[in-house]
Every structure is written in structure tokens, then in C-alpha cells.
Write an enzyme that holds these catalytic residues in place. Structure first.
Site, mmCIF file in Angstrom:
data_model
loop_
_atom_site.group_PDB
_atom_site.id
_atom_site.type_symbol
_atom_site.label_atom_id
_atom_site.label_comp_id
_atom_site.label_asym_id
_atom_site.label_seq_id
_atom_site.Cartn_x
_atom_site.Cartn_y
_atom_site.Cartn_z
ATOM 1 N N CYS A 70 0.858 -1.197 0.000
ATOM 2 C CA CYS A 70 0.000 0.000 0.000
ATOM 3 C C CYS A 70 0.889 1.240 0.000
ATOM 4 C CB CYS A 70 -0.892 0.036 1.241
ATOM 5 S SG CYS A 70 -1.908 -1.426 1.494
ATOM 6 N N CYS B 108 2.311 3.238 -3.196
ATOM 7 C CA CYS B 108 1.514 4.217 -3.956
ATOM 8 C C CYS B 108 0.969 5.339 -3.084
ATOM 9 C CB CYS B 108 0.341 3.533 -4.654
ATOM 10 S SG CYS B 108 0.837 2.310 -5.891
ATOM 11 N N HIS B 109 0.588 5.007 -1.837
ATOM 12 C CA HIS B 109 -0.023 6.011 -0.956
ATOM 13 C C HIS B 109 1.057 6.630 -0.067
ATOM 14 C CE1 HIS B 109 -4.161 4.750 -1.969
ATOM 15 N NE2 HIS B 109 -3.670 3.519 -1.977
ATOM 16 N N CYS C 174 -7.207 -2.677 -5.331
ATOM 17 C CA CYS C 174 -5.786 -2.325 -5.271
ATOM 18 C C CYS C 174 -4.924 -3.573 -5.320
ATOM 19 C CB CYS C 174 -5.475 -1.566 -3.979
ATOM 20 S SG CYS C 174 -5.730 0.215 -4.093
ATOM 21 N N CYS D 65 -35.706 -4.654 16.555
ATOM 22 C CA CYS D 65 -34.855 -4.513 17.740
ATOM 23 C C CYS D 65 -34.208 -3.134 17.830
ATOM 24 C CB CYS D 65 -33.755 -5.580 17.738
ATOM 25 S SG CYS D 65 -34.372 -7.240 18.109
ATOM 26 N N HIS D 66 -33.648 -2.644 16.714
ATOM 27 C CA HIS D 66 -32.759 -1.480 16.794
ATOM 28 C C HIS D 66 -33.442 -0.134 16.547
ATOM 29 C CE1 HIS D 66 -29.387 -4.086 17.468
ATOM 30 N NE2 HIS D 66 -29.723 -4.820 16.430
ATOM 31 N N ARG E 269 -20.917 -8.845 11.567
ATOM 32 C CA ARG E 269 -21.936 -8.548 12.580
ATOM 33 C C ARG E 269 -23.330 -8.717 11.986
ATOM 34 N NH1 ARG E 269 -23.981 -9.632 15.726
ATOM 35 N NH2 ARG E 269 -24.726 -8.774 17.687
ATOM 36 N N CYS F 2 -26.375 -11.296 13.192
ATOM 37 C CA CYS F 2 -27.709 -10.806 13.539
ATOM 38 C C CYS F 2 -28.789 -11.543 12.737
ATOM 39 C CB CYS F 2 -27.812 -9.307 13.254
ATOM 40 S SG CYS F 2 -27.699 -8.271 14.715
#
Lengths: 159, 284
Positions: free
Chosen positions: B100, B103-104, B137, B203-204, B241, B245
Site C-alpha cells: 500500500c 503508492c499512498h 488495489c 430490535c434497533h 456482525r 444478527c
């Protein structure tokens, strides 16, 4: 000769009980969502019902409902109403309808339908995350477990 | 004597209350990380959110102890994985002999990216998450193999890039070419999946701040992802996650990286527009 006859009678009684169980899709709800007849054809056992209500792998009702009488069980939820005195507010047929399929009483309720086996979106194989292997699905509770839960709920009186 | 025994009774009653009352959260607390990075953990809901007036970070629902772990990077176990993400950043891989870093300029050059992802990628003609940019990338510039969505190198790298935006407001675009994907995610949010027939909203949105057994339901915001969970002692991707759920509704879940979860990520991220990027957050 006589013992043989008794044996035949017992067998017939046994077969009769099996026939009396109502399949999930055959349950008759009245216009308010109540179910008059026992789903199993037999009476419920409140002691067994208390186990179903409090056990995670069974009804797990305490996950969402608090019950003062059940203070030996930790962590009662608060998503649904407190069940103290529930038998003063509902009769047996109404409670049976709510446990079997609460959506027939309260349209859109969050409460799962415990005696229903079809009509699901992406039904799974229990908690594996994989697709269900059978259709219709086994209901969350058996007919007798629903009756046992109803019998237990009928003991929750305050008046 | 009387006073002493009364005190003993009072303190043991309190201890008992704490032990049986489940997790205690200070929901009014403010979050400032390392004494200098102010985090917006509660703010007005974005205009598109019809059913909520205020949005709340999951941090506000956690116990005092869990909240404290996120207030200092020396206490935040997620920062170990950010360090490992920096190792990934600097590792040369693939046929092009690049990392990475080739290039960055440095991870800090990607400040602001987390806050606006997922977003429409014009070249690809679809909504892209950070994982998708990373894999592009790897396969196109580095000549390396794509990471699996939940591969630890992938998750740790997304944490490294996300932490650069910590404290910036989440600001994902929901209009323009991303709109149809956002609509798809919104429809999923309100779909009652599985044998328990539960939607995210059940629920949320309808029951946040209520306890379901010993769990204090949050709004399911994802501004803290990837998130360190005390439950599995590692960083967790948003899609992992989601997968858990949906599984817990007794449904056939979706795969991390699926088009469905990309759409859901865009929608759920947009529900947190205005909260700060918190990654790596600490949750239970």
C-alpha cells in the site's frame, strides 16, 4: 381374554389422542386471534410450562418478558409487557392464540409466532445461518408445549 | 453499630442490584478519546430517518467499564490490531512488488475516506465499500490475491484506514447513483427475516434501550466498525456482525461481501450520518 380387551382399549385411547392434535396450519383463530380448543387435545401442565417459559432453548419467554414469580431465573427482558397478572387480563383461549401466533391478536407485533410452520422470509436451519432443510419447518414449540405455557400463564393472577 | 450494619446491608444490597440488574451504562456520558478527540455519540437524526429523532452511538449503551476502554488508546485493545494493519500496509506482495505504501503517502493520506464509505464507484458501476477498494488495489495494482472479506489482514487494514477519520462525522451519500442500492438496503432493514420474523428495525429502531435478556439493545449503528468485541477478542467487520444478527433470527443469512450486505451497509451507515467515526470501537 379380559387383559387383551384392556390392551385394545388403551391402544385406541392412544390413537385418539394423536388424532386430536391440531397442525399449525389447521389452527382456528377467531376474529380477535383467540383459539378455543387445546392444540394437543390434552390439558396443559403448568409445571412443564414454567420450564418452557424460562429455558433458552425452549420458549425463552423471559428473554423479552419479566415475571416477578420467576425471580430464580436471571435477566428478564423488557421488550414485551410484564406477565404478572396476565391471567387476569386474558382468558385461556386468548392466551393460547397469543402464544401460538400473536400476530393474529396484535398485527405487526415483534413477538415470534410459536406455533406456525410456513410463511417465512429466508427460513433457516435453527441458528446455523444455513437454509432450512425441511418445509414446513417444525414450529418453535410443540402443541403440548404451547398448552403447557398457557397453563402456566393461567397461574399468573394478581386479583 | 447500628449505622455500620445498616451500611453493610446497604452496600450489599447495592452489590446485589448491580449483579442482578445486568450491565449498567452511563448513557449521558460524553466520549473524548485520549483527552483530545471529541466524539459525537448523540445527535439529531438525519432527515431521511423518519422514525427516530435522535441517533446514538452504541458506545452510550455499554457499561462504564466498556466505555472506559475506548477513552484511551493505551486501553483500547482494538489498537493492537490497528498496529497490525500498519504492518499489512507496509508489506510488499504480489507480482508488482508493491505494498500500500508504494503508492499512498501514508495511512493518514486516506483521512476522510471512512466517513463517506460506502459510496458509488463510477468505474465499477456500483456501490463500493472499503474492502472492495482494497481488493481492487490488491488485484489490479499489486498483482496480489484478493483478501477474504473477514480475513484478519483485511479487517486490520480497514481499521488502520478507518482510524484516520476518527472524530469526523459520518457522511455517506444516499442520492444520485447510489440511491437504488440505498433503497435496497432500506427494504432489507425493515424485512422480517427467519423463523423468529425479526427485522433490524424490530430490535434497533422499535426497541433500542430495552433489554433482551441481558443484552442492552442499541440502535445498531456502525460508525464504530471495525469494532473490537470483548466476546471474541478481535476486530469484527460490519458484515460479520450483520451475518450474526440475521442468523440469530433463525434465518438463512447472507454472505459477508454479498450485494445484499453491501446495500445494507450503505443504508445502516446512512442512519448514522452525523455521528463520529469511532473505529476501532470497543463493544461487548
Amino acid at each position: 381374554m379380559k387383559p387383551t380387551l384392556i390392551g385394545v382399549t388403551c391402544l385406541m385411547l392412544g390413537a385418539g389422542a394423536a388424532v386430536a392434535e391440531t397442525a399449525p396450519q389447521a389452527v382456528e383463530y377467531d376474529e380477535y386471534g383467540a383459539v378455543a380448543a387445546s392444540l394437543s387435545g390434552a390439558a396443559g401442565d403448568p409445571v412443564e410450562g414454567r420450564v418452557v417459559v424460562s429455558t433458552k432453548s425452549m420458549g425463552n419467554c423471559v428473554s423479552c418478558h419479566a415475571i416477578s414469580e420467576m425471580s430464580d431465573v436471571p435477566f428478564h427482558g423488557e421488550v414485551g409487557p410484564v406477565l404478572d397478572g396476565v391471567a387476569d387480563r386474558w382468558n385461556e383461549a386468548e392466551l393460547r392464540g397469543i402464544v401460538a401466533n400473536a400476530k393474529m391478536t396484535y398485527d405487526g407485533t415483534i413477538m415470534p409466532s410459536f406455533y406456525k410452520d410456513t410463511g417465512y422470509v429466508r427460513p433457516g436451519d435453527a441458528y446455523t445461518g444455513k437454509a432450512a432443510k425441511v418445509a414446513p419447518l417444525p414450529p418453535l414449540l410443540t402443541a403440548q408445549q404451547v398448552e403447557d405455557v398457557v397453563a402456566y400463564l393461567m397461574t399468573l393472577k394478581e386479583e | 453499630m447500628k449505622l455500620t450494619s445498616l451500611k453493610v446491608v446497604a452496600s450489599s444490597a447495592l452489590a446485589l442490584a448491580l449483579a442482578t440488574g445486568g450491565a449498567q451504562a452511563d448513557q449521558e456520558a460524553d466520549l473524548i478519546i485520549n483527552g483530545d478527540t471529541e466524539i459525537t455519540v448523540r445527535t439529531a437524526a438525519p432527515a431521511h430517518l423518519e422514525n427516530l429523532s435522535e441517533i446514538l452511538s452504541g458506545w452510550t449503551f455499554r457499561t462504564d467499564e466498556t466505555q472506559a476502554l475506548q477513552m484511551d488508546d493505551f486501553d483500547n485493545p482494538g489498537m493492537i490490531f490497528v498496529d497490525q494493519g500498519l504492518d499489512v500496509w507496509n508489506t510488499v506482495e504480489g507480482s508488482a512488488d508493491k505494498s500500500c505504501a508504494s503508492c499512498h503517502d501514508g495511512p493518514e493520506s486516506l483521512k476522510g475516506l471512512r466517513a463517506e464509505l460506502p459510496k458509488w464507484n463510477e468505474d465499477a458501476g456500483k456501490v463500493y465499500t472499503m474492502e472492495m477498494y482494497i481488493n481492487d488495489c490488491r488485484t489490479e495494482r499489486m498483482g496480489a490475491e484478493a483478501y477474504g472479506w473477514s480475513d484478519k489482514n483485511m479487517v486490520n487494514l480497514t481499521a488502520l484506514i478507518s482510524v484516520q477519520s476518527r472524530g469526523m462525522p459520518v457522511n455517506v451519500a444516499i442520492d444520485g447513483p447510489a440511491q437504488s442500492t440505498w433503497e435496497q438496503g432500506k427494504e432489507m432493514y425493515y424485512t422480517r427475516y427467519g423463523q423468529l420474523e425479526l427485522s433490524c428495525a424490530n430490535c434497533h429502531e422499535d426497541n433500542y434501550d430495552n433489554y433482551i435478556r441481558a443484552d442492552h439493545l442499541s440502535q445498531g449503528q456502525i460508525n464504530g466498525f471495525p469494532t473490537y468485541r470483548l466476546k471474541n477478542a478481535k476486530l469484527n467487520s460490519t458484515h460479520d456482525r450483520f451475518k450474526g444478527c440475521v442468523r440469530d433470527t433463525r434465518a438463512e443469512t447472507f454472505k459477508p461481501g454479498s450485494d445484499e450486505f453491501v446495500a445494507l451497509e450503505l443504508y445502516v451507515a446512512s442512519r448514522g450520518n452525523g455521528l463520529s467515526v469511532e473505529a476501532p470501537a470497543v463493544r461487548n
